[in-house]
Design a protein around this motif. Structure first.
Motif, PDB file in Angstrom:
ATOM      1  N   GLU A 159       0.826  -1.210   0.000  1.00 14.93           N
ATOM      2  CA  GLU A 159       0.000   0.000   0.000  1.00 14.93           C
ATOM      3  C   GLU A 159       0.867   1.269   0.000  1.00 14.93           C
ATOM      4  O   GLU A 159       0.529   2.249  -0.671  1.00 14.93           O
ATOM      5  N   ALA A 160       1.981   1.252   0.722  1.00 17.95           N
ATOM      6  CA  ALA A 160       2.891   2.404   0.736  1.00 17.95           C
ATOM      7  C   ALA A 160       3.521   2.601  -0.642  1.00 17.95           C
ATOM      8  O   ALA A 160       3.659   3.734  -1.116  1.00 17.95           O
ATOM      9  N   LEU A 161       3.877   1.504  -1.310  1.00 15.83           N
ATOM     10  CA  LEU A 161       4.418   1.595  -2.674  1.00 15.83           C
ATOM     11  C   LEU A 161       3.364   2.140  -3.630  1.00 15.83           C
ATOM     12  O   LEU A 161       3.654   3.012  -4.458  1.00 15.83           O
ATOM     13  N   ASP A 162       2.144   1.667  -3.511  1.00 16.66           N
ATOM     14  CA  ASP A 162       1.057   2.157  -4.375  1.00 16.66           C
ATOM     15  C   ASP A 162       0.824   3.650  -4.164  1.00 16.66           C
ATOM     16  O   ASP A 162       0.645   4.400  -5.132  1.00 16.66           O
ATOM     17  N   ALA A 163       0.835   4.091  -2.916  1.00 20.73           N
ATOM     18  CA  ALA A 163       0.631   5.520  -2.620  1.00 20.73           C
ATOM     19  C   ALA A 163       1.763   6.353  -3.196  1.00 20.73           C
ATOM     20  O   ALA A 163       1.534   7.434  -3.752  1.00 20.73           O
ATOM     21  N   TYR A 164       2.986   5.861  -3.100  1.00 23.36           N
ATOM     22  CA  TYR A 164       4.144   6.551  -3.695  1.00 23.36           C
ATOM     23  C   TYR A 164       3.969   6.688  -5.200  1.00 23.36           C
ATOM     24  O   TYR A 164       4.166   7.765  -5.765  1.00 23.36           O
ATOM     25  N   ARG A 165       3.564   5.608  -5.861  1.00 25.34           N
ATOM     26  CA  ARG A 165       3.402   5.638  -7.322  1.00 25.34           C
ATOM     27  C   ARG A 165       2.349   6.653  -7.765  1.00 25.34           C
ATOM     28  O   ARG A 165       2.438   7.197  -8.861  1.00 25.34           O
TER      29      ARG A 165
END
Length: 101
Positions: free
Chosen positions: A64-70
């Motif tokens: 989820e943190a990676l998705d938010a970054y993207r």
């Protein structure tokens, strides 16, 4: 933990002014994107894949943190800065076992 590596093959050698722009973009990303454990620009020292001269090495607390970054504005700004200089990329996303972190 979630590993995100982006190998980059530039059109030409990376110039110092681009490196400076990326440094500022990375600072912004770290400030605006929660869940980043590690986020750095590293040279590729491998002799067998010299075309991919640099990599973005990052570790996120979760998918989820990676998705938010993207999806972040900070990520989009970094893409706008680097995309004209990059010929090709290879992306690796993987779960990073705690024993490896």
């Amino acid at each position: 933990m979630y590993l995100h590596i982006v190998l980059m093959a530039p059109h030409a050698p990376i110039k110092p002014e681009l490196a400076s722009t990326l440094d500022h973009a990375f600072i912004r990303i770290r400030q605006e994107c929660p869940g980043i454990e590690r986020f750095e620009w590293v040279p590729n020292l491998s002799r067998s894949s010299a075309r991919y001269s640099h990599a973005l090495l990052s570790v996120f607390r979760s998918q989820e943190a990676l998705d938010a970054y993207r999806e972040s504005d900070a990520h989009q700004a970094m893409l706008e800065a680097i995309t004209p200089h990059i010929q090709d990329i290879v992306v690796l996303d993987s779960v990073l076992e705690e024993s490896l972190s």
